[in-house]
Design an enzyme around this catalytic site. Sequence first.
Site, PDB file in Angstrom:
ATOM      1  N   GLY A  71       0.833  -1.195   0.000  1.00  0.00           N
ATOM      2  CA  GLY A  71       0.000   0.000   0.000  1.00  0.00           C
ATOM      3  C   GLY A  71       0.871   1.251   0.000  1.00  0.00           C
ATOM      4  O   GLY A  71       0.564   2.245  -0.667  1.00  0.00           O
ATOM      5  N   SER A 200      -4.240  -2.134  -0.202  1.00  0.00           N
ATOM      6  CA  SER A 200      -3.181  -3.029   0.273  1.00  0.00           C
ATOM      7  C   SER A 200      -3.771  -4.384   0.634  1.00  0.00           C
ATOM      8  O   SER A 200      -4.865  -4.470   1.192  1.00  0.00           O
ATOM      9  CB  SER A 200      -2.498  -2.413   1.496  1.00  0.00           C
ATOM     10  OG  SER A 200      -1.602  -3.341   2.075  1.00  0.00           O
ATOM     11  N   HIS A 202      -2.561  -6.884   2.808  1.00  0.00           N
ATOM     12  CA  HIS A 202      -2.515  -7.489   4.151  1.00  0.00           C
ATOM     13  C   HIS A 202      -3.448  -6.821   5.155  1.00  0.00           C
ATOM     14  O   HIS A 202      -3.535  -7.249   6.306  1.00  0.00           O
ATOM     15  CB  HIS A 202      -1.075  -7.529   4.682  1.00  0.00           C
ATOM     16  CG  HIS A 202      -0.526  -6.219   5.147  1.00  0.00           C
ATOM     17  ND1 HIS A 202      -0.408  -5.901   6.476  1.00  0.00           N
ATOM     18  CD2 HIS A 202      -0.066  -5.157   4.470  1.00  0.00           C
ATOM     19  CE1 HIS A 202       0.125  -4.703   6.600  1.00  0.00           C
ATOM     20  NE2 HIS A 202       0.338  -4.226   5.389  1.00  0.00           N
ATOM     21  N   CYS A 326       4.078   3.049  12.905  1.00  0.00           N
ATOM     22  CA  CYS A 326       5.353   3.733  12.663  1.00  0.00           C
ATOM     23  C   CYS A 326       5.756   4.566  13.867  1.00  0.00           C
ATOM     24  O   CYS A 326       6.913   4.920  14.031  1.00  0.00           O
ATOM     25  CB  CYS A 326       5.245   4.644  11.443  1.00  0.00           C
ATOM     26  SG  CYS A 326       4.337   3.900  10.096  1.00  0.00           S
TER      27      CYS A 326
END
Length: 383
Positions: A71, A200, A202, A326
């Site tokens: 993604g 994306s 996952h 993150c």
Amino acid sequence: MRRIYLDYNATTPVHPEALKAMLPFLEANYGNPSSIHFLGREARAALDDARERLAKLLGGKSGEIVFTGSGTEADNHAIFGAVRARAGKARHIITSAVEHHAVLHSCEYLRDHEGVEITVLPVDGDGVVNPDDVSRAIRDDTALVSVMWANNETGALQPVREIGGICRERGVLFHTDAVQALGKVPVRVGDVPVDLLSVSSHKVYGPKGVGALWIRPRTKIESLVHGGSHENDHRAGTENVAGIVGFVRAVEITTAKVENEDTRLRALTERLWQGLNAGIERVHRNGPADRRVANTLNVSFAGCKSDALLMSLDLEGIAVSSGSACAVGSFKPSSVLLAMGLGAEMANAAVRFSLGAATTEADVDAVMNVMPKIVTRLRSFAV
Ligand SMILES: *Cc1c(COP(=O)(O)O)cnc(C)c1O
């Protein structure tokens, strides 16, 4: 020990049927889709078929899909690709303060290294962009507006239809990061005036390391990766055939269940919020109660620190996150929550519960039952 996974916005397990669809392409059908021989042709047929099916699910055409390695790459491709294709003419990007770093850092890179100006739009207390702000921010040299469909930390749904309409009217490209929207709300490129849309694998029960960018026909866009004519010249590199096949199977399964799962997960997140709110003082729900994807609940526990809450829950066998993965380890408060007007203390006290396919009422009740004890203990240290 029990294991309760409430971090589906970080990643999801691969659906058994997606895995089953992948295996032949890791075993007997290992051909390179660019090869002329029968093994290559088999892989090519599977790839074409997957592209066709994903296009159909998104409401587009197969030639409009570019498979990527994530993604993040789809977001980078959209932003760098669209802006660089307009270099010289268009030097301005509009985005929002609550974007995923894949979008925000791409915009900041273009600002810091390629002389592009960026306008980062504010959000309201629920983390929602005001379409009027988009309208006011558009300039003659605006190349791109990038605003996400659903936020990964709070679940907030952005008014993408209105924003897209404004962009369309003003002749500006509109990109949306739909990674957290796909599989949670209907995502169809015919429903929203969008030019570029990232997804994306996952996050929708497909394998990691696969994504896709949908590109509206005749949109000028530069490539990021060079070295071959794969993906209609948009992205060089031998295609991840097994990953792509698993991704598309997962999207089919997940999107078919959107409505039922919305009802089920909305009831579970509400139950969790009501339980936490009844059992613990000084809790605050971050993000909209209604205009959100059903699976996400973000709560601040005043007087506690996110990392301590996460570790305490981890010891209880409960996996959650404090928002953007993150930001973990950096002990910085979430920029999304700060942009929503939370003070540093409340932003630093947040836990994101993101529910998914395997989540049961018993899981939610277990969290509700263990949380007051954890919060009381952490608050007693904090005096
Ligand atoms: C997870 C996520 C991404 C990045 O996708 P990857 O496939 O993990 O690179 C981008 N945007 C949002 C909103 C996400 O939640």
